[in-house]
Design a protein around this motif. Structure first.
Motif, PDB file in Angstrom:
ATOM      1  N   SER A 106       0.763  -1.266  -0.045  1.00 52.63           N
ATOM      2  CA  SER A 106      -0.043   0.052  -0.058  1.00 52.63           C
ATOM      3  C   SER A 106       1.074   1.396   0.005  1.00 52.63           C
ATOM      4  O   SER A 106       0.466   2.309  -0.627  1.00 52.63           O
ATOM      5  CB  SER A 106      -0.934  -0.053   1.256  1.00 52.63           C
ATOM      6  OG  SER A 106      -1.893  -1.210   1.215  1.00 52.63           O
ATOM      7  N   CYS A 107       1.877   1.404   0.756  1.00 52.45           N
ATOM      8  CA  CYS A 107       2.926   2.303   0.869  1.00 52.45           C
ATOM      9  C   CYS A 107       3.429   2.549  -0.553  1.00 52.45           C
ATOM     10  O   CYS A 107       3.581   3.675  -0.986  1.00 52.45           O
ATOM     11  CB  CYS A 107       3.845   2.188   1.804  1.00 52.45           C
ATOM     12  SG  CYS A 107       3.409   2.378   3.448  1.00 52.45           S
ATOM     13  N   ALA A 108       3.949   1.470  -1.259  1.00 51.87           N
ATOM     14  CA  ALA A 108       4.518   1.562  -2.400  1.00 51.87           C
ATOM     15  C   ALA A 108       3.445   2.053  -3.562  1.00 51.87           C
ATOM     16  O   ALA A 108       3.905   2.906  -4.524  1.00 51.87           O
ATOM     17  CB  ALA A 108       4.986   0.348  -3.046  1.00 51.87           C
ATOM     18  N   SER A 117      -0.241  -4.453  -8.676  1.00 53.19           N
ATOM     19  CA  SER A 117       0.567  -4.263  -7.617  1.00 53.19           C
ATOM     20  C   SER A 117       0.087  -4.877  -6.277  1.00 53.19           C
ATOM     21  O   SER A 117       0.754  -5.247  -5.499  1.00 53.19           O
ATOM     22  CB  SER A 117       0.915  -2.838  -7.289  1.00 53.19           C
ATOM     23  OG  SER A 117      -0.348  -2.200  -6.911  1.00 53.19           O
ATOM     24  N   GLY A 118      -1.230  -5.291  -6.021  1.00 54.23           N
ATOM     25  CA  GLY A 118      -1.671  -5.930  -5.002  1.00 54.23           C
ATOM     26  C   GLY A 118      -1.460  -7.474  -4.946  1.00 54.23           C
ATOM     27  O   GLY A 118      -1.170  -8.181  -3.934  1.00 54.23           O
ATOM     28  N   LEU A 119      -0.896  -8.057  -6.133  1.00 59.47           N
ATOM     29  CA  LEU A 119      -0.547  -9.248  -6.267  1.00 59.47           C
ATOM     30  C   LEU A 119       0.906  -9.326  -5.596  1.00 59.47           C
ATOM     31  O   LEU A 119       1.238 -10.530  -5.071  1.00 59.47           O
ATOM     32  CB  LEU A 119      -0.255  -9.761  -7.764  1.00 59.47           C
ATOM     33  CG  LEU A 119      -1.773 -10.102  -8.331  1.00 59.47           C
ATOM     34  CD1 LEU A 119      -1.633 -10.603  -9.792  1.00 59.47           C
ATOM     35  CD2 LEU A 119      -2.387 -11.212  -7.654  1.00 59.47           C
ATOM     36  N   ILE A 120       1.739  -8.327  -5.453  1.00 55.51           N
ATOM     37  CA  ILE A 120       2.948  -8.438  -5.167  1.00 55.51           C
ATOM     38  C   ILE A 120       2.866  -8.885  -3.469  1.00 55.51           C
ATOM     39  O   ILE A 120       3.611  -9.671  -3.024  1.00 55.51           O
ATOM     40  CB  ILE A 120       3.467  -7.092  -5.121  1.00 55.51           C
ATOM     41  CG1 ILE A 120       3.839  -6.864  -6.602  1.00 55.51           C
ATOM     42  CG2 ILE A 120       5.137  -7.215  -4.265  1.00 55.51           C
ATOM     43  CD1 ILE A 120       4.514  -5.397  -6.878  1.00 55.51           C
ATOM     44  N   ALA A 121       1.906  -8.249  -2.679  1.00 54.60           N
ATOM     45  CA  ALA A 121       1.658  -8.452  -1.476  1.00 54.60           C
ATOM     46  C   ALA A 121       1.416  -9.874  -1.062  1.00 54.60           C
ATOM     47  O   ALA A 121       1.843 -10.700  -0.284  1.00 54.60           O
ATOM     48  CB  ALA A 121       0.645  -7.788  -0.718  1.00 54.60           C
TER      49      ALA A 121
END
Length: 193
Positions: free
Chosen positions: A69-71, A90-94
């Motif tokens: 989320s910060c990224a 980008s949510g898939l990175i988490a």
């Protein structure tokens, strides 16, 4: 230590196919995933010994979601156009960080982790270069406002800019790799009468 399973590879496949339509998108996602994964690995290491399995899973989820989320916020601030195009992935990175943690990836030797990161990064960039060249006819147009990119031909094959075209191209790359490794294995064999 377990190697990443099919689930983590499937998540990597979604990132690979979804963000490799252009070289600019692939470089942005590579930068974002590198920063988040490295920060995650540094932050989770001291917690791993102090938490039980269920506590570690919860801490892993919270840490990965917070870092991603910060990224994302930083991506919105400094690269809004890129974020609007690829922020969904980008949510898939988490999720990838949590699955890799669960499979023991971050407890492997540093060389093994760097090898995995290098191979996946190389595949992402190779696929992005090929998709942009074949699909749009140019390379690197979105990297800089002053540079128009390397133009090979005016129009490309639109199929390669879509996800089905990425699957086809990935299949061709895997077939080429298998043909190369098979020919090397055959040349090393010696036949005795």
């Amino acid at each position: 230590m377990n190697r990443p399973t099919n689930l983590s590879n499937a998540l990597l496949l979604a990132l690979l196919l979804g963000t490799s339509a252009t070289l600019a998108g692939a470089l942005g996602m590579l930068l974002l995933s590198s920063v988040v994964t490295t920060a995650y690995a540094v932050c989770i290491a001291p917690l791993r010994a102090r938490l039980s399995d269920s506590g570690l899973l919860l801490a892993s989820l919270l840490l990965a979601a917070t870092l991603t989320s910060c990224a994302n916020i930083l991506g919105q601030r400094w690269a809004l156009q890129w974020h609007q195009a690829l922020g969904f992935y980008s949510g898939l990175i988490a999720l990838q960080c949590v699955v890799l943690e669960y499979n023991g990836f971050f407890r492997q030797a540093r060389t093994e982790r760097l090898k995995f990161f290098g191979l996946s990064s190389g595949l992402l960039l190779t696929l992005a270069v090929l998709r942009e060249l074949l699909g749009q006819g140019h390379l690197g147009r979105g990297l800089s406002e002053r540079w128009q990119g390397l133009v090979l031909f005016n129009e490309g094959l639109h199929l390669f800019t879509l996800v089905p075209g990425a699957f086809i191209l990935l299949g061709l790359l895997l077939a080429a790799r298998q043909a190369l490794t098979r020919s090397n294995a055959l040349s090393k064999e010696t036949h005795h009468p």
